[in-house]
Enzyme design. Sequence first.
Site, PDB file in Angstrom:
ATOM      1  N   GLY A 241     -16.368   3.422  -4.395  1.00  0.00           N
ATOM      2  CA  GLY A 241     -17.042   4.717  -4.323  1.00  0.00           C
ATOM      3  C   GLY A 241     -18.328   4.806  -5.107  1.00  0.00           C
ATOM      4  O   GLY A 241     -19.085   5.774  -4.965  1.00  0.00           O
TER       5      GLY A 241
ATOM      6  N   LEU B 252     -17.754  -0.145  -0.465  1.00  0.00           N
ATOM      7  CA  LEU B 252     -18.531   0.880  -1.167  1.00  0.00           C
ATOM      8  C   LEU B 252     -18.343   0.788  -2.679  1.00  0.00           C
ATOM      9  O   LEU B 252     -18.673   1.723  -3.406  1.00  0.00           O
ATOM     10  CB  LEU B 252     -18.131   2.271  -0.665  1.00  0.00           C
ATOM     11  CG  LEU B 252     -18.404   2.522   0.827  1.00  0.00           C
ATOM     12  CD1 LEU B 252     -17.925   3.903   1.234  1.00  0.00           C
ATOM     13  CD2 LEU B 252     -19.879   2.353   1.145  1.00  0.00           C
ATOM     14  N   GLY B 253     -17.836  -0.344  -3.123  1.00  0.00           N
ATOM     15  CA  GLY B 253     -17.704  -0.552  -4.565  1.00  0.00           C
ATOM     16  C   GLY B 253     -16.883   0.521  -5.254  1.00  0.00           C
ATOM     17  O   GLY B 253     -17.320   1.108  -6.251  1.00  0.00           O
TER      18      GLY B 253
ATOM     19  N   TYR C 227       0.826  -1.213   0.000  1.00  0.00           N
ATOM     20  CA  TYR C 227       0.000   0.000   0.000  1.00  0.00           C
ATOM     21  C   TYR C 227       0.858   1.261   0.000  1.00  0.00           C
ATOM     22  O   TYR C 227       1.739   1.431   0.840  1.00  0.00           O
ATOM     23  CB  TYR C 227      -0.939   0.026   1.205  1.00  0.00           C
ATOM     24  CG  TYR C 227      -2.050  -0.992   1.166  1.00  0.00           C
ATOM     25  CD1 TYR C 227      -2.346  -1.725   0.017  1.00  0.00           C
ATOM     26  CD2 TYR C 227      -2.826  -1.243   2.295  1.00  0.00           C
ATOM     27  CE1 TYR C 227      -3.360  -2.658  -0.011  1.00  0.00           C
ATOM     28  CE2 TYR C 227      -3.853  -2.179   2.278  1.00  0.00           C
ATOM     29  CZ  TYR C 227      -4.114  -2.889   1.120  1.00  0.00           C
ATOM     30  OH  TYR C 227      -5.118  -3.818   1.110  1.00  0.00           O
TER      31      TYR C 227
ATOM     32  N   ALA D 120      -4.043   0.288 -19.082  1.00  0.00           N
ATOM     33  CA  ALA D 120      -3.643  -0.940 -18.385  1.00  0.00           C
ATOM     34  C   ALA D 120      -2.388  -0.721 -17.546  1.00  0.00           C
ATOM     35  O   ALA D 120      -2.165  -1.417 -16.559  1.00  0.00           O
ATOM     36  CB  ALA D 120      -3.412  -2.057 -19.398  1.00  0.00           C
TER      37      ALA D 120
END
Length: 355
Positions: A217, A214-215, A60, A234
Amino acid sequence: MKLDNYLTLGRSGLRVSPMSLGTMTFGSDWGWGADAGESRRMFDAYVDRGGNFIDTANFYTNGSSEKLLGQFIAGKRDSVVVATKYSLNMQPGNPNAGGNHRRNMIRSVEASLQRLGTDYIDLLYLHIWDNLTPIDEVMRAFDDLVRSGKVLYAGISDTPAWQVARMQTLADLRGWAPLVALQIEHSLIERTVERELLPMAHELGLGVMAWSPLGSGVLTGKYTRADLGHTQSAEAGVTGTRKDVAAGNGALQPRSLDIADVVAQIAKEQDRSPAQIALAWLLHRTAPTVMPIIGARTFAQFEDNLGALDVVLDSDALQRLDAVSAVAKGFPHDFMALPMTQGVLSGGSSVRRPA
């Protein structure tokens, strides 16, 4: 429900909050995260309200997430549960710096311990299955780390259910440290995990954490049909804007916006935000219980997300959300549920499994 209404994690006795603080947004290295000050505000508010379950990964924000978290937990290490992950490649061009194998697991743990400024990791996830490493190599390496005290519990993320079942069975048979947690994408726009992964987790004693609840956003109502033509190269990967990521991972689809419309309707009826309704739907899930990972970019978004803990969805709201987001279970589940199939199985008797 409150952050300090703790749950035991899977088959373990580890106590964790029902909503985890995700730190994929800690650090601005990828172009859309929170800076150190905003990240600290979210961490402090989460802990002050009784939250103790922090989710990160070596990958991250190019390691910044773990470094920031290490600064934040200094002085309160024993009061928080830190989950991190290994598998993703931190050294492009080096084939052994990525994957599920023992060498990468051990190397990644040592690097994470240094970034986090701690001598142990509460929960280590395999981040994504590589389709290459033998399962006995993975599970024995997990067990070695647990026995050494550098890792306390093992978990797994983004892996087929049949493979997770093999790994858990092997660990049980050989007396190795078992998997106690499963992290998967789960939200109103991603329910295919209900076919195999969630039933498996319930049977094998895995606590379930939902990433992207939340998918990307989409379920917050921030996107419209005018955004459907948005594309991402990509090569961009996780960098760029949040819209780039939503488009790149397939969350920005007409069906997703149809679901988001119903979420927005219920949110308006209850004087809540769409994000709170979408998170509350997950918090209402049982057998197994699902713990959302919230990964806000701003403190305002973070506070709004926490408001989901106070939301109660009635049967009508749950039915509407379930109906608009339903996915076919497919074979063999749909076949097994047919009245004809059940009739020839039971011979007319009423039989059920107690809860």
